[in-house]
Design a protein around this motif. Structure first.
Motif, PDB file in Angstrom:
ATOM      1  N   ARG A 112      -7.631  -2.572   1.940  1.00 40.12           N
ATOM      2  CA  ARG A 112      -7.067  -1.307   1.466  1.00 40.12           C
ATOM      3  C   ARG A 112      -8.132  -0.281   1.107  1.00 40.12           C
ATOM      4  O   ARG A 112      -7.939   0.899   1.352  1.00 40.12           O
ATOM      5  CB  ARG A 112      -6.159  -1.552   0.256  1.00 40.12           C
ATOM      6  CG  ARG A 112      -4.935  -2.390   0.552  1.00 40.12           C
ATOM      7  CD  ARG A 112      -3.922  -2.249  -0.565  1.00 40.12           C
ATOM      8  NE  ARG A 112      -4.426  -2.618  -1.856  1.00 40.12           N
ATOM      9  CZ  ARG A 112      -4.207  -3.783  -2.465  1.00 40.12           C
ATOM     10  NH1 ARG A 112      -3.506  -4.719  -1.853  1.00 40.12           N
ATOM     11  NH2 ARG A 112      -4.689  -4.021  -3.677  1.00 40.12           N
ATOM     12  N   GLY A 163       0.828  -1.198   0.000  1.00 37.04           N
ATOM     13  CA  GLY A 163       0.000   0.000   0.000  1.00 37.04           C
ATOM     14  C   GLY A 163       0.860   1.244   0.000  1.00 37.04           C
ATOM     15  O   GLY A 163       2.093   1.180  -0.149  1.00 37.04           O
ATOM     16  N   HIS A 216     -10.941  -4.338  -7.885  1.00 35.83           N
ATOM     17  CA  HIS A 216      -9.663  -4.865  -7.421  1.00 35.83           C
ATOM     18  C   HIS A 216      -8.750  -5.330  -8.538  1.00 35.83           C
ATOM     19  O   HIS A 216      -7.674  -5.863  -8.268  1.00 35.83           O
ATOM     20  CB  HIS A 216      -9.907  -6.051  -6.469  1.00 35.83           C
ATOM     21  CG  HIS A 216     -10.607  -5.690  -5.206  1.00 35.83           C
ATOM     22  ND1 HIS A 216     -10.770  -6.590  -4.169  1.00 35.83           N
ATOM     23  CD2 HIS A 216     -11.177  -4.537  -4.802  1.00 35.83           C
ATOM     24  CE1 HIS A 216     -11.416  -6.010  -3.184  1.00 35.83           C
ATOM     25  NE2 HIS A 216     -11.685  -4.760  -3.543  1.00 35.83           N
ATOM     26  N   ASP A 237      -3.053   4.172  -2.291  1.00 33.21           N
ATOM     27  CA  ASP A 237      -3.558   2.860  -1.907  1.00 33.21           C
ATOM     28  C   ASP A 237      -4.466   2.399  -3.035  1.00 33.21           C
ATOM     29  O   ASP A 237      -5.477   3.061  -3.332  1.00 33.21           O
ATOM     30  CB  ASP A 237      -4.354   2.930  -0.606  1.00 33.21           C
ATOM     31  CG  ASP A 237      -3.492   2.820   0.636  1.00 33.21           C
ATOM     32  OD1 ASP A 237      -2.528   2.026   0.616  1.00 33.21           O
ATOM     33  OD2 ASP A 237      -3.780   3.521   1.620  1.00 33.21           O
ATOM     34  N   GLU A 249      -4.226  -9.913  -2.891  1.00 32.32           N
ATOM     35  CA  GLU A 249      -4.399  -9.261  -4.188  1.00 32.32           C
ATOM     36  C   GLU A 249      -5.327 -10.121  -5.043  1.00 32.32           C
ATOM     37  O   GLU A 249      -5.260 -11.355  -5.004  1.00 32.32           O
ATOM     38  CB  GLU A 249      -3.039  -9.118  -4.873  1.00 32.32           C
ATOM     39  CG  GLU A 249      -2.934  -7.958  -5.814  1.00 32.32           C
ATOM     40  CD  GLU A 249      -3.022  -6.609  -5.111  1.00 32.32           C
ATOM     41  OE1 GLU A 249      -4.027  -5.903  -5.332  1.00 32.32           O
ATOM     42  OE2 GLU A 249      -2.092  -6.259  -4.363  1.00 32.32           O
ATOM     43  N   ARG A 299       2.106  -5.933   7.038  1.00 38.01           N
ATOM     44  CA  ARG A 299       1.173  -5.050   6.352  1.00 38.01           C
ATOM     45  C   ARG A 299       0.666  -5.601   5.023  1.00 38.01           C
ATOM     46  O   ARG A 299      -0.245  -5.020   4.426  1.00 38.01           O
ATOM     47  CB  ARG A 299       1.851  -3.690   6.087  1.00 38.01           C
ATOM     48  CG  ARG A 299       2.121  -2.866   7.334  1.00 38.01           C
ATOM     49  CD  ARG A 299       2.980  -1.660   6.968  1.00 38.01           C
ATOM     50  NE  ARG A 299       3.181  -0.751   8.080  1.00 38.01           N
ATOM     51  CZ  ARG A 299       2.556   0.417   8.241  1.00 38.01           C
ATOM     52  NH1 ARG A 299       1.653   0.802   7.359  1.00 38.01           N
ATOM     53  NH2 ARG A 299       2.802   1.190   9.272  1.00 38.01           N
ATOM     54  N   THR A 302      -1.322  -7.369   2.128  1.00 35.79           N
ATOM     55  CA  THR A 302      -2.737  -7.707   2.004  1.00 35.79           C
ATOM     56  C   THR A 302      -2.967  -8.519   0.732  1.00 35.79           C
ATOM     57  O   THR A 302      -2.189  -8.436  -0.219  1.00 35.79           O
ATOM     58  CB  THR A 302      -3.587  -6.419   1.955  1.00 35.79           C
ATOM     59  OG1 THR A 302      -3.056  -5.538   0.960  1.00 35.79           O
ATOM     60  CG2 THR A 302      -3.575  -5.711   3.306  1.00 35.79           C
TER      61      THR A 302
END
Length: 257
Positions: free
Chosen positions: A46, A18, A51, A40, A165, A161, A163
């Protein structure tokens, strides 16, 4: 001559990352008076929005279109695919920078380009599927691929951190090659274990100018001072060319190649 206070830098993170990944660079550029925005991209953990690669490109375009003055758009890793996919228009001169990034041509995707090399520590064989549509890279693989030369405490913080995908990001097929419409440069990271140097070299031939860093994949974390210096050089590049000077003059020899 261009005043840095009249310039913008837009920073696009790589997959699983991010805006936080750019914090060190943001601080340095803002200290110089440059309007700097780290993005972000929409995704789990996020923010809202599509996406996939196309959705990410749309978000980037909406950000850039509202800027006035000279603008540099920099994509790291997968962020380079987003930069290339976006139909970028701004209200001032625009240039692109690809930092150890996927500088894709039409019909390519990140994983097809990367898996062909067979040496990446973040190839598809290292992925962990969290559901039918979302993929994550496990901590051990991420550490090897992304953070080998990052301060250990900072690397651990980065790992915490990450995340998931969506599959249609790194597997999304590029429909556009925005780098062919704008002046662009590539920063090749010579100790990268995510996008190995051989793959980067092929993509870097598409750029107008290439820099070299003796760094791993996440140079914005391990060498933020050099990455920031390159960005400043890029913002000033056209002005310096008009005076007969090379835009990398004054950068460390390891960078200005």
């Amino acid at each position: 001559m261009t005043q840095l206070s009249d310039c913008n830098v837009v920073l696009v993170p790589g997959a699983w990352h991010g805006a936080w990944a750019w914090a060190k660079v943001v601080a340095r550029l803002r200290a110089l008076g440059i309007n700097t925005l780290a993005m972000d991209l929409p995704g789990q953990g996020r923010g809202d929005g599509r996406h996939d690669l196309e959705g990410h490109a749309d978000v980037l375009q909406s950000v850039v279109s509202g800027l006035t003055g000279r603008t540099l758009v920099c994509g790291h890793s997968y962020g380079g695919a987003v930069v290339g996919e976006a139909t970028l228009r701004s209200q001032g001169p625009l240039r692109l920078l690809f930092l150890a990034a996927f500088m894709l041509d039409r019909g390519e995707c990140c994983m097809s380009v990367n898996d062909v090399a067979g040496e990446s520590a973040s190839g598809s064989d290292s992925f962990e599927w969290v559901d039918d549509d979302h993929v994550l890279i496990p901590r051990e693989a991420a550490m090897e691929a992304f953070y080998r030369d990052v301060i250990p405490d900072e690397a651990q913080d980065a790992l915490d951190r990450l995340t998931p995908e969506h599959r249609d990001t790194v597997y999304g097929i590029a429909q556009h090659a925005g780098w062919s419409q704008h002046r662009s440069s590539y920063v090749l990271c010579g100790r990268d274990r995510a996008i190995v140097p051989a793959v980067q070299r092929k993509m870097a031939t598409r750029a107008d100018l290439a820099y070299y860093l003796d760094a791993g994949h996440s140079a914005m974390l391990s060498h933020p001072e050099l990455v920031s210096a390159i960005m400043v050089a890029e913002l000033l590049r056209e002005d310096l060319a008009q005076t007969g000077e090379h835009p990398t003059q004054g950068l460390p020899a390891a960078v200005a190649k």
